[in-house]
Motif scaffolding. Structure first.
Motif, mmCIF file in Angstrom:
data_model
loop_
_atom_site.group_PDB
_atom_site.id
_atom_site.type_symbol
_atom_site.label_atom_id
_atom_site.label_comp_id
_atom_site.label_asym_id
_atom_site.label_seq_id
_atom_site.Cartn_x
_atom_site.Cartn_y
_atom_site.Cartn_z
ATOM 1 N N CYS A 164 0.848 -1.199 0.000
ATOM 2 C CA CYS A 164 0.000 0.000 0.000
ATOM 3 C C CYS A 164 0.881 1.247 0.000
ATOM 4 O O CYS A 164 1.937 1.271 0.637
ATOM 5 C CB CYS A 164 -0.901 0.025 1.229
ATOM 6 N N GLY A 165 0.408 2.295 -0.673
ATOM 7 C CA GLY A 165 1.177 3.535 -0.712
ATOM 8 C C GLY A 165 1.070 4.350 0.557
ATOM 9 O O GLY A 165 1.980 5.107 0.886
ATOM 10 N N SER A 166 -0.043 4.191 1.281
ATOM 11 C CA SER A 166 -0.263 4.993 2.489
ATOM 12 C C SER A 166 -1.420 4.397 3.277
ATOM 13 O O SER A 166 -2.115 3.483 2.802
ATOM 14 C CB SER A 166 -0.602 6.434 2.107
ATOM 15 N N ALA A 167 -1.653 4.958 4.468
ATOM 16 C CA ALA A 167 -2.784 4.513 5.280
ATOM 17 C C ALA A 167 -4.100 4.822 4.581
ATOM 18 O O ALA A 167 -5.071 4.050 4.665
ATOM 19 C CB ALA A 167 -2.741 5.183 6.651
ATOM 20 N N GLY A 168 -4.137 5.951 3.870
ATOM 21 C CA GLY A 168 -5.339 6.306 3.126
ATOM 22 C C GLY A 168 -5.616 5.309 2.010
ATOM 23 O O GLY A 168 -6.770 4.932 1.763
ATOM 24 N N HIS A 169 -4.566 4.897 1.306
ATOM 25 C CA HIS A 169 -4.708 3.888 0.253
ATOM 26 C C HIS A 169 -5.250 2.588 0.843
ATOM 27 O O HIS A 169 -6.144 1.948 0.255
ATOM 28 C CB HIS A 169 -3.349 3.654 -0.414
ATOM 29 N N TYR A 170 -4.736 2.209 1.992
ATOM 30 C CA TYR A 170 -5.210 0.998 2.654
ATOM 31 C C TYR A 170 -6.701 1.076 2.935
ATOM 32 O O TYR A 170 -7.444 0.118 2.684
ATOM 33 C CB TYR A 170 -4.425 0.757 3.939
ATOM 34 N N GLN A 171 -7.167 2.207 3.466
ATOM 35 C CA GLN A 171 -8.580 2.340 3.808
ATOM 36 C C GLN A 171 -9.471 2.223 2.575
ATOM 37 O O GLN A 171 -10.566 1.652 2.628
ATOM 38 C CB GLN A 171 -8.822 3.672 4.525
ATOM 39 N N ILE A 172 -9.014 2.735 1.445
ATOM 40 C CA ILE A 172 -9.795 2.653 0.202
ATOM 41 C C ILE A 172 -9.989 1.199 -0.222
ATOM 42 O O ILE A 172 -11.113 0.754 -0.488
ATOM 43 C CB ILE A 172 -9.101 3.447 -0.927
ATOM 44 N N VAL A 173 -8.890 0.457 -0.313
ATOM 45 C CA VAL A 173 -9.013 -0.934 -0.774
ATOM 46 C C VAL A 173 -9.716 -1.794 0.268
ATOM 47 O O VAL A 173 -10.441 -2.731 -0.085
ATOM 48 C CB VAL A 173 -7.635 -1.525 -1.152
ATOM 49 N N LYS A 174 -9.519 -1.481 1.528
ATOM 50 C CA LYS A 174 -10.181 -2.237 2.598
ATOM 51 C C LYS A 174 -11.702 -2.111 2.478
ATOM 52 O O LYS A 174 -12.434 -3.115 2.512
ATOM 53 C CB LYS A 174 -9.716 -1.735 3.966
ATOM 54 N N LYS A 175 -12.183 -0.886 2.324
ATOM 55 C CA LYS A 175 -13.632 -0.672 2.209
ATOM 56 C C LYS A 175 -14.197 -1.358 0.967
ATOM 57 O O LYS A 175 -15.274 -1.963 1.014
ATOM 58 C CB LYS A 175 -13.930 0.820 2.173
ATOM 59 N N ALA A 176 -13.480 -1.285 -0.143
ATOM 60 C CA ALA A 176 -13.966 -1.890 -1.385
ATOM 61 C C ALA A 176 -14.056 -3.409 -1.262
ATOM 62 O O ALA A 176 -15.062 -4.022 -1.660
ATOM 63 C CB ALA A 176 -13.049 -1.501 -2.539
ATOM 64 N N ILE A 177 -13.024 -4.015 -0.712
ATOM 65 C CA ILE A 177 -13.011 -5.476 -0.586
ATOM 66 C C ILE A 177 -14.080 -5.954 0.388
ATOM 67 O O ILE A 177 -14.830 -6.896 0.106
ATOM 68 C CB ILE A 177 -11.614 -5.968 -0.146
ATOM 69 N N GLU A 178 -14.175 -5.311 1.529
ATOM 70 C CA GLU A 178 -15.147 -5.751 2.537
ATOM 71 C C GLU A 178 -16.574 -5.536 2.059
ATOM 72 O O GLU A 178 -17.478 -6.333 2.379
ATOM 73 C CB GLU A 178 -14.888 -5.023 3.853
ATOM 74 N N GLN A 179 -16.827 -4.484 1.273
ATOM 75 C CA GLN A 179 -18.176 -4.244 0.749
ATOM 76 C C GLN A 179 -18.591 -5.326 -0.244
ATOM 77 O O GLN A 179 -19.700 -5.866 -0.172
ATOM 78 C CB GLN A 179 -18.238 -2.883 0.060
ATOM 79 N N MET A 180 -17.697 -5.689 -1.155
ATOM 80 C CA MET A 180 -18.048 -6.584 -2.249
ATOM 81 C C MET A 180 -17.835 -8.067 -1.922
ATOM 82 O O MET A 180 -18.485 -8.930 -2.510
ATOM 83 C CB MET A 180 -17.236 -6.233 -3.500
ATOM 84 N N CYS A 181 -16.944 -8.372 -1.009
ATOM 85 C CA CYS A 181 -16.537 -9.765 -0.784
ATOM 86 C C CYS A 181 -16.999 -10.334 0.548
ATOM 87 O O CYS A 181 -16.895 -11.550 0.770
ATOM 88 C CB CYS A 181 -15.023 -9.887 -0.905
ATOM 89 N N ASP A 182 -17.448 -9.477 1.445
ATOM 90 C CA ASP A 182 -18.006 -9.911 2.733
ATOM 91 C C ASP A 182 -17.019 -10.726 3.564
ATOM 92 O O ASP A 182 -17.388 -11.683 4.241
ATOM 93 C CB ASP A 182 -19.290 -10.715 2.504
ATOM 94 N N ILE A 183 -15.750 -10.363 3.480
ATOM 95 C CA ILE A 183 -14.736 -10.943 4.359
ATOM 96 C C ILE A 183 -13.853 -9.803 4.861
ATOM 97 O O ILE A 183 -13.736 -8.764 4.196
ATOM 98 C CB ILE A 183 -13.873 -12.009 3.646
ATOM 99 N N PRO A 184 -13.222 -9.981 6.015
ATOM 100 C CA PRO A 184 -12.427 -8.885 6.578
ATOM 101 C C PRO A 184 -11.061 -8.732 5.914
ATOM 102 O O PRO A 184 -10.429 -9.718 5.525
ATOM 103 C CB PRO A 184 -12.261 -9.297 8.043
#
Length: 511
Positions: A164-184
């Motif tokens: 990840c490039g930054s903490a902000g980048h992490y939060q973006i991909v985290k929200k996208a994955i958890e929304q669409m994939c239903d896993i943490p």
């Protein structure tokens, strides 16, 4: 090692598989960091590696202090894999299984054979998927979703995003994955220049033994701990279902009996218990005597010869052999009590000068060949049995001269892949037509002086078809294929029996 039984056993083993979307995704970094972080908490961690790899288990062992084991459902059966896992994981707090290549990559592009996914399903282990999210946002969710949908039976229980490039980048991909994939998404790692694991090069083993990689292991643990919810990972591991598989150790059957038969049966049980104790005491005395008479297999083990599956060694011991170890590059010769020699793979080309100048070792090999002692050599060991070895710098060294061939190192890989090896003639390991499964990986070529009369050991089958391979003559059995004796445990018994016959012949000569 294993005998069939209709009983089934249930075993609770907290466990995780660390898988990647592809090679280079960061699964080794995550695996080592997690192992080190959990070990630092005081947990007993058992490492495993999917597939035939020898190098990654070396890392695991260095981090956990426990021998890492290979799990391979193509070289061995699924039942064997489960047995190996359960036995090695017994008494440990958590098991971490490192995947191979991408999650679904293996022997066959049309199935899960030989893949991390196969091991995950065989062992019913939750998968933590490592995803490289460089230059990516919501697209990361599409990748994880695709991995989920390709094999619905697989339990992808969480994600760790890497680079990840930054903490902000992490939060973006985290929200996208958890929304669409239903896993943490349980954690993340930054783009760290100093986090790359050293190339699996030839100096790896001595570097680990000297402790030179300890700071790297600690660094991976620190970085992983900083951005990962270790408690959640432990919870996921603890939620792994009890592992059920066919039990190879017969258990006493529990039978319901009528009450009027109970007293008589109790008396019979007490007598059986007494008889069992007496039998055990007799067996212990017999075992002590047998231990003294066990045939000895001398195993070359050092930085030049270190590629051995622990299962192979255990199967030989269980077949009745006593194992002893020696170091050719330390100047040691064949142990005097040896009834057989096992030369494993490794990096003899890196230590060719030390091997060539160890006359005690090379002459010991020649004498063993003259005396028809069973000698088994794989890959690097096969190279040492040749007449000469030319390293990458073009320097040629004299070797044992048992196999009438010359070995040439090259920069281009010569062979890689699974092999099914069928014996083309009888040997102390196999009868003609018997099969062992294994793996081949080397950068050298073996050129025989006379190609028309090579006494081949095997006919091997790989992705590119059939080919003759190895050397089998006068109780010398050698080849490039690293065989897994778990694919045919009877081979271990056959080997040990030939060792026993050799030992008896020596004793008769002395008498």
């Amino acid at each position: 090692m294993m005998t069939s039984d209709k009983q089934h056993a249930t075993h609770v083993r907290p466990r995780l598989i660390i898988a990647g979307t592809g090679s280079g995704a960061g699964k080794t970094t995550v695996t080592l960091g997690l192992m080190k972080a959990l070990a630092s908490r005081g947990l007993r961690v058992q490492g495993f590696k999917c597939g035939p790899d020898y190098i990654d288990p070396t890392y695991h062992t260095a981090v956990t202090g426990r021998a890492s084991r290979n799990l391979d459902a193509w070289m061995t059966s699924p039942e064997y894999v489960c047995h190996t896992f359960v036995q090695a994981a017994e008494g440990q707090d958590i098991s971490i299984i490192e995947g191979v290549m991408g999650l679904y990559d293996g022997k066959d592009p049309l199935s899960n054979t030989g893949s991390t996914a196969e091991i995950a399903m065989v062992t019913q282990t939750p998968v933590i998927l490592v995803v490289d999210v460089r230059s990516m946002a919501r697209s990361a969710a599409a990748i994880v979703l695709g991995f989920q949908q390709l094999e619905p039976e697989l339990n992808i229980a969480g994600v760790i995003v890497n680079r990840c490039g930054s903490a902000g980048h992490y939060q973006i991909v985290k929200k996208a994955i958890e929304q669409m994939c239903d896993i943490p998404v349980v954690g993340w790692l930054k783009r760290e220049d100093d986090m790359s694991i050293p190339e699996r090069h030839l100096g790896l083993v001595p570097a680990i033994e000297r402790g030179e990689l300890d700071p790297l292991f600690q660094r991976t643990a620190d970085v992983l701990s900083e951005g990962t919810d270790l408690n959640l990972l432990l919870k996921i591991a603890g939620a792994a279902p009890p592992l059920k598989f066919k039990n190879y150790i017969p258990e006493l059957e529990q039978r319901q009996v009528p009450e009027q038969q109970q007293n008589q049966q109790n008396t019979e049980v007490e007598q059986e218990h007494q008889d069992h104790q007496e039998h055990q005491e007799h067996q212990k005395r017999q075992d002590d005597q047998d231990h003294q008479a066990r045939p000895v297999i001398a195993i070359a083990r050092d930085a030049a010869f270190n590629f051995y599956y622990p299962d192979n060694l255990e199967l030989l011991e269980e077949a009745g052999a006593k194992l002893t170890y020696f170091s050719p590059i330390a100047g040691e010769g064949i142990p005097a009590d040896a009834d057989s020699i096992y030369l494993g793979g490794g990096f003899p080309e890196e230590f060719a000068e030390a091997i060539a100048t160890n006359k005690l070792f090379l002459e010991g090999l020649r004498q063993a060949a003259r005396q028809h002692m069973p000698v088994f050599a794989e890959c690097g060991g096969y190279m040492v049995l040749a007449e000469t070895l030319t390293d990458r710098q073009g320097v040629t060294f004299n070797m044992a001269g048992i196999v009438p061939a010359h070995v040439q190192m090259q920069t281009k890989r010569a062979a890689l892949g699974y092999r099914e090896a069928s014996a083309v003639q009888d040997s102390f390991l196999l009868e003609k037509g018997d099969i062992l499964r294994g793996h081949e990986f080397h950068y050298s070529t073996m050129t025989y002086r006379e190609t028309d009369t090579i006494p081949y050991a095997y006919e091997t089958k790989g992705m590119r078809g059939l080919k003759p391979e190895g050397y089998n003559s006068g109780h010398i059995l050698a080849g490039y294929t690293h065989v897994h004796l778990g694919s045919n445990p009877e081979a271990a018994h056959r080997w040990v029996e030939h060792c026993r016959m050799y030992r008896q012949s020596k004793q008769k000569e002395v008498e």
